[in-house]
Design an enzyme around this catalytic site. Structure first.
Site, short mmCIF file in Angstrom:
data_model
loop_
_atom_site.label_atom_id
_atom_site.label_comp_id
_atom_site.label_asym_id
_atom_site.label_seq_id
_atom_site.Cartn_x
_atom_site.Cartn_y
_atom_site.Cartn_z
N HIS A 50 0.82 -1.20 0.00
CA HIS A 50 0.00 0.00 0.00
C HIS A 50 0.86 1.26 0.00
O HIS A 50 2.08 1.21 0.23
CB HIS A 50 -0.93 -0.02 1.21
CG HIS A 50 -2.03 -1.04 1.10
ND1 HIS A 50 -3.06 -1.13 2.00
CD2 HIS A 50 -2.26 -2.01 0.17
CE1 HIS A 50 -3.88 -2.11 1.65
NE2 HIS A 50 -3.41 -2.66 0.54
N GLU A 52 1.17 3.90 1.99
CA GLU A 52 1.88 4.32 3.20
C GLU A 52 3.16 3.52 3.41
O GLU A 52 4.20 4.07 3.77
CB GLU A 52 0.97 4.18 4.42
CG GLU A 52 -0.31 5.00 4.34
CD GLU A 52 -1.49 4.22 3.78
OE1 GLU A 52 -2.60 4.39 4.29
OE2 GLU A 52 -1.29 3.44 2.81
N TRP A 177 -17.64 3.52 -37.80
CA TRP A 177 -17.12 4.54 -36.90
C TRP A 177 -17.81 5.87 -37.16
O TRP A 177 -17.69 6.46 -38.23
CB TRP A 177 -15.61 4.69 -37.06
CG TRP A 177 -14.87 3.50 -36.54
CD1 TRP A 177 -14.27 2.52 -37.28
CD2 TRP A 177 -14.68 3.15 -35.17
NE1 TRP A 177 -13.72 1.58 -36.45
CE2 TRP A 177 -13.95 1.93 -35.15
CE3 TRP A 177 -15.07 3.74 -33.97
CZ2 TRP A 177 -13.59 1.31 -33.97
CZ3 TRP A 177 -14.71 3.10 -32.78
CH2 TRP A 177 -13.98 1.92 -32.79
N THR A 203 -24.84 -5.38 -30.28
CA THR A 203 -23.58 -4.71 -30.62
C THR A 203 -22.52 -5.73 -31.02
O THR A 203 -21.75 -5.51 -31.97
CB THR A 203 -23.08 -3.86 -29.42
OG1 THR A 203 -24.02 -2.83 -29.15
CG2 THR A 203 -21.72 -3.24 -29.71
N LEU A 211 -13.47 -4.77 -27.49
CA LEU A 211 -13.71 -4.11 -26.20
C LEU A 211 -12.46 -4.12 -25.32
O LEU A 211 -12.52 -4.39 -24.11
CB LEU A 211 -14.89 -4.75 -25.46
CG LEU A 211 -16.23 -4.75 -26.22
CD1 LEU A 211 -17.31 -5.40 -25.36
CD2 LEU A 211 -16.65 -3.34 -26.62
N GLY A 288 -25.77 -1.19 -27.16
CA GLY A 288 -26.31 -0.15 -28.02
C GLY A 288 -27.42 0.64 -27.34
O GLY A 288 -27.53 0.70 -26.12
N THR A 291 -29.68 -1.21 -24.75
CA THR A 291 -28.99 -1.47 -23.49
C THR A 291 -28.83 -0.19 -22.68
O THR A 291 -29.10 -0.15 -21.47
CB THR A 291 -27.61 -2.11 -23.76
OG1 THR A 291 -27.80 -3.35 -24.44
CG2 THR A 291 -26.85 -2.34 -22.46
#
Length: 342
Positions: A50, A52, A177, A203, A211, A288, A291
């Site tokens: 972490h 710290e 696009w 989609t 993705l 899309g 959704t």
């Protein structure tokens, strides 16, 4: 001491971990001696040290720690997880002044870290740049305070309000696009920052997207596909091993690859609950229209981001209907980005 200046540095450090620390929060820490930074660190990746501890370990002369102030944007943890409690490291190194940006809403912490430090004789200052520190960890805070992931709705639409041409007008299984390259790159950056991404099966059928974050440096999000009737083609690129993929379906699909998990669902509330149970802190909904409208109609969103293109489609699939008049407006290449957060 200039607590605000030093807390800003903590925020800057914490931001370096975005996309890599889930389900942990973003945390940066510095150690200041005589108004000079002598150590700093941040939580770089889930399972690793972490902030710290990294800050303490970076200090060359440990004797200075007892005369120093430790700054951290989020309350130090006080429980054993993948790593020991940060409160122990602070106390064992005799750091007597601790400045904290915001409390940790995680029920495993939620004030116990502050209480532990105070009971050990530490001077603890709380709430320095609290709003900025909380905003940095808005995904983490949403998850723990509201028992759901932080939800971002994103789409691109043509100048005349279409999200896509008609299916018959498109090349089969190829993305049309609407937005430009700059917008595409920004979208991939957003993907790298979020814990997961979700699209509807239509989609996948129409565009066959990966993705992933392939055009920027960053971690790929976990991919979710909303597929009620198990229609996803088995050659879909989203089923690749580039990232974990989970299919949300009402029917069992025995054809999906072994690297892909199938999860049954009943309704959108069930989906949200399932994401929470899987410790998913944020989800980017990319389409899309059907959704996205599920989430809009159920008032389930925290941020909406819309790329508006100069292109006209004339006929096609209508984009989600939202009033953009209250959105912020910026130019991304030839596109206009409309954005609102709440």
């Amino acid at each position: 001491m200039d607590d605000i200046k030093f807390m800003k540095r903590c925020i800057d450090l914490a931001s370096k971990g975005i996309g890599y620390t889930y389900p942990n929060p973003l945390v940066g820490s510095i150690i200041v001696h005589n108004n000079k930074i002598i150590g700093e660190g941040y939580h770089a990746k889930y399972g690793e040290s972490h902030a710290e501890v990294n800050a303490i370990n970076s200090v060359a002369n440990k004797e200075l720690l007892r005369e120093s102030t430790l700054y951290v944007n989020l309350e130090p943890c006080n429980h054993h997880g993948k790593t020991p409690p940060c409160t122990e490291a602070i106390i064992n190194n005799n750091i007597k002044r601790i400045v904290i940006g915001s409390r940790d809403p995680n029920k495993l912490v939620n004030g116990s870290g502050i209480d532990k430090l105070k009971s050990s004789g530490c001077d603890v200052v709380i709430g320095v740049m609290e709003a900025e520190c909380s905003d940095l960890n808005k995904r983490f805070f949403k998850y723990h305070n509201h028992k759901r992931p932080y939800i971002i709705l994103k789409w691109a639409e043509s100048k005349d309000g279409f999200i896509s041409p008609l299916k018959s007008d498109q090349s089969p299984r190829k993305v049309y696009w609407i937005s430009g390259e700059d917008s595409k790159k920004l979208t991939h950056k957003w993907r790298s920052q979020e814990h997961s991404i979700l699209v509807g099966v239509q989609t996948i059928i129409d565009d066959n997207p990966l993705l992933t974050t392939r055009i920027v440096d960053g971690k790929n999000p976990i991919r979710f596909v909303l597929d009620p009737n198990s229609r996803i083609p088995i050659d879909s690129r989203v089923l690749s091993d580039k990232s974990k993929t989970i299919i949300l379906s009402k029917k069992e699909n025995n054809l999906i690859p072994n690297n892909t998990k199938s999860l049954s669902f009943e309704n959108i509330q069930f989906i949200i609950r399932s994401l929470y149970d899987m410790k998913i802190q944020s989800v980017l909904i990319e389409g899309g229209t059907k959704t996205i409208n599920h989430f809009l109609n159920n008032n389930l969103w925290d941020s909406i981001r819309v790329f508006k293109s100069n292109k006209k489609i004339l006929d096609g699939i209508k984009s989600p209907l939202v009033n953009l008049s209250n959105f912020s407006k910026s130019y991304i290449g030839d596109d206009i980005l409309y954005k609102i957060d709440r």
